[in-house]
Design a protein around this motif. Structure first.
Motif, PDB file in Angstrom:
ATOM      1  N   ARG A   1      75.688  53.988  62.994  1.00  0.00           N
ATOM      2  CA  ARG A   1      76.366  53.189  64.012  1.00  0.00           C
ATOM      3  C   ARG A   1      77.375  52.245  63.360  1.00  0.00           C
ATOM      4  NH1 ARG A   1      73.712  52.376  68.911  1.00  0.00           N
ATOM      5  NH2 ARG A   1      75.609  51.192  69.327  1.00  0.00           N
ATOM      6  N   GLU A   2      78.128  51.542  64.204  1.00  0.00           N
ATOM      7  CA  GLU A   2      79.129  50.606  63.722  1.00  0.00           C
ATOM      8  C   GLU A   2      78.459  49.414  63.039  1.00  0.00           C
ATOM      9  OE1 GLU A   2      77.479  49.947  67.452  1.00  0.00           O
ATOM     10  OE2 GLU A   2      78.940  51.529  67.119  1.00  0.00           O
ATOM     11  N   ALA A   3      79.215  48.777  62.121  1.00  0.00           N
ATOM     12  CA  ALA A   3      78.709  47.623  61.381  1.00  0.00           C
ATOM     13  C   ALA A   3      78.224  46.564  62.359  1.00  0.00           C
ATOM     14  CB  ALA A   3      79.799  47.057  60.473  1.00  0.00           C
ATOM     15  N   GLY A   4      77.036  46.051  62.114  1.00  0.00           N
ATOM     16  CA  GLY A   4      76.471  45.012  62.963  1.00  0.00           C
ATOM     17  C   GLY A   4      75.385  45.523  63.898  1.00  0.00           C
ATOM     18  N   TYR A   5      75.240  46.843  64.025  1.00  0.00           N
ATOM     19  CA  TYR A   5      74.206  47.392  64.899  1.00  0.00           C
ATOM     20  C   TYR A   5      72.813  46.995  64.387  1.00  0.00           C
ATOM     21  CZ  TYR A   5      70.984  50.754  66.986  1.00  0.00           C
ATOM     22  OH  TYR A   5      69.911  51.324  67.631  1.00  0.00           O
ATOM     23  N   ASP A   6      72.577  47.158  63.096  1.00  0.00           N
ATOM     24  CA  ASP A   6      71.312  46.794  62.463  1.00  0.00           C
ATOM     25  C   ASP A   6      71.582  46.622  60.965  1.00  0.00           C
ATOM     26  OD1 ASP A   6      68.645  46.256  62.039  1.00  0.00           O
ATOM     27  OD2 ASP A   6      67.954  48.306  62.401  1.00  0.00           O
ATOM     28  N   PRO A   7      72.332  45.556  60.592  1.00  0.00           N
ATOM     29  CA  PRO A   7      72.842  45.435  59.228  1.00  0.00           C
ATOM     30  C   PRO A   7      71.784  45.390  58.125  1.00  0.00           C
ATOM     31  CG  PRO A   7      73.248  43.424  60.479  1.00  0.00           C
ATOM     32  CD  PRO A   7      72.726  44.432  61.438  1.00  0.00           C
ATOM     33  N   GLN A   8      70.608  44.848  58.394  1.00  0.00           N
ATOM     34  CA  GLN A   8      69.578  44.774  57.355  1.00  0.00           C
ATOM     35  C   GLN A   8      68.953  46.141  57.077  1.00  0.00           C
ATOM     36  OE1 GLN A   8      69.678  42.334  59.876  1.00  0.00           O
ATOM     37  NE2 GLN A   8      70.717  40.998  58.419  1.00  0.00           N
ATOM     38  N   LYS A   9      69.253  47.117  57.923  1.00  0.00           N
ATOM     39  CA  LYS A   9      68.660  48.443  57.746  1.00  0.00           C
ATOM     40  C   LYS A   9      69.717  49.536  57.773  1.00  0.00           C
ATOM     41  CE  LYS A   9      64.336  46.744  59.472  1.00  0.00           C
ATOM     42  NZ  LYS A   9      64.517  45.557  60.264  1.00  0.00           N
ATOM     43  N   GLY A  10      70.939  49.176  57.361  1.00  0.00           N
ATOM     44  CA  GLY A  10      71.984  50.174  57.165  1.00  0.00           C
ATOM     45  C   GLY A  10      72.729  50.618  58.413  1.00  0.00           C
TER      46      GLY A  10
ATOM     47  N   LEU B   1      63.531  52.120  54.250  1.00  0.00           N
ATOM     48  CA  LEU B   1      63.887  50.873  53.575  1.00  0.00           C
ATOM     49  C   LEU B   1      63.922  51.017  52.061  1.00  0.00           C
ATOM     50  CD1 LEU B   1      62.064  48.145  55.689  1.00  0.00           C
ATOM     51  CD2 LEU B   1      64.523  48.552  55.498  1.00  0.00           C
ATOM     52  N   ASP B   2      63.089  51.884  51.506  1.00  0.00           N
ATOM     53  CA  ASP B   2      63.070  52.092  50.054  1.00  0.00           C
ATOM     54  C   ASP B   2      64.275  52.874  49.551  1.00  0.00           C
ATOM     55  OD1 ASP B   2      60.718  50.701  49.745  1.00  0.00           O
ATOM     56  OD2 ASP B   2      59.454  52.488  49.823  1.00  0.00           O
ATOM     57  N   GLU B   3      65.104  53.357  50.446  1.00  0.00           N
ATOM     58  CA  GLU B   3      66.249  54.193  50.077  1.00  0.00           C
ATOM     59  C   GLU B   3      67.582  53.445  50.216  1.00  0.00           C
ATOM     60  OE1 GLU B   3      65.460  56.973  48.756  1.00  0.00           O
ATOM     61  OE2 GLU B   3      63.408  57.161  49.459  1.00  0.00           O
ATOM     62  N   LYS B   4      67.548  52.133  50.077  1.00  0.00           N
ATOM     63  CA  LYS B   4      68.763  51.319  50.244  1.00  0.00           C
ATOM     64  C   LYS B   4      69.890  51.778  49.314  1.00  0.00           C
ATOM     65  CE  LYS B   4      70.311  46.551  50.510  1.00  0.00           C
ATOM     66  NZ  LYS B   4      69.946  45.135  50.442  1.00  0.00           N
ATOM     67  N   HIS B   5      69.552  52.196  48.114  1.00  0.00           N
ATOM     68  CA  HIS B   5      70.552  52.615  47.115  1.00  0.00           C
ATOM     69  C   HIS B   5      71.332  53.859  47.548  1.00  0.00           C
ATOM     70  CE1 HIS B   5      66.860  54.779  46.252  1.00  0.00           C
ATOM     71  NE2 HIS B   5      67.579  55.679  45.611  1.00  0.00           N
ATOM     72  N   THR B   6      70.790  54.623  48.493  1.00  0.00           N
ATOM     73  CA  THR B   6      71.504  55.794  49.019  1.00  0.00           C
ATOM     74  C   THR B   6      71.765  55.615  50.515  1.00  0.00           C
ATOM     75  OG1 THR B   6      69.383  56.967  49.221  1.00  0.00           O
ATOM     76  CG2 THR B   6      70.752  57.457  47.273  1.00  0.00           C
ATOM     77  N   ASP B   7      72.065  54.369  50.892  1.00  0.00           N
ATOM     78  CA  ASP B   7      72.395  54.025  52.275  1.00  0.00           C
ATOM     79  C   ASP B   7      71.265  54.404  53.234  1.00  0.00           C
ATOM     80  OD1 ASP B   7      73.939  52.870  54.265  1.00  0.00           O
ATOM     81  OD2 ASP B   7      75.270  54.587  54.505  1.00  0.00           O
TER      82      ASP B   7
END
Length: 194
Positions: free
Chosen positions: A135-144, A172-178
């Motif tokens: 989704r667009e930036a701001g939809y759920d920023p802490q979770k990509g 959540l553990d996959e933050k490094h790969t978005d």
């Protein structure tokens, strides 16, 4: 005294201009995504890029690593859609480059990833589909900024959608790969990524 009046006038003008610009700027809204109650936004997904050539087994021990299971989840484990299943993953043209060519991807808005859950390696019909839509930036920023969907195996009926906690917990553990787990990508594909 003249300097103070001049300064006050300049501040008032700047404030008025800024306020009028702020009030005339449209409020950023998040339009409703086509929830695809009929699966329309994933229609034809089998024609998208298939990420893994062979169905990939997802053992229970890996599925449980997604998040520390609660007592409720432990009792739910028998019905866990990830438990000892095989998956085939597809990505649409918007997300193809990030999925297939970037080691540390940032998926563009509109990327859609469909994961078929198969009961056996030979299954031709999925039991269900799990889907991620960027989704667009701001939809759920802490979770990509990902929206999650669970469809029936036909892709026509949405069983759940939104900021699904069970899905988010695993990703959540996959933050490094978005926030996209790519354990199913073939090694030769991974080697070519930049």
């Amino acid at each position: 005294m003249k300097q103070i009046k001049s300064l006050a006038f300049v501040v008032a003008v700047v404030f008025s201009v800024s306020l009028s610009m702020y009030l005339s700027t449209p409020v950023k809204s998040f339009p409703a995504v086509d929830r695809g109650s009929d699966g329309s936004f994933i229609t034809g997904y089998k024609g998208w890029t298939r990420v893994n050539r062979e169905p990939q087994n997802i053992p229970s021990r890996i599925a449980i690593q997604c998040a520390m299971p609660t007592r409720e989840q432990l009792s739910w484990e028998e019905q866990n859609p990830h438990r000892d299943k095989f998956v085939v993953v597809y990505v649409n043209s918007i997300g193809r480059h990030a999925m297939m060519e970037q080691k540390w991807p940032r998926f563009p808005v509109g990327s859609v990833i469909v994961k078929e859950k198969l009961s056996t390696k030979e299954s031709t019909s999925p039991e269900l589909l799990t889907v991620m839509k960027k989704r667009e930036a701001g939809y759920d920023p802490q979770k990509g900024d990902w929206e999650y969907f669970v469809f029936d195996g036909t892709g026509r009926e949405v069983k759940a959608s939104g900021k699904l906690e069970k899905c988010q917990g695993c990703h959540l553990d996959e933050k490094h790969t978005d926030y996209v787990s790519r354990r199913y990508i073939p090694y030769d594909t991974w080697e070519k990524m930049k």
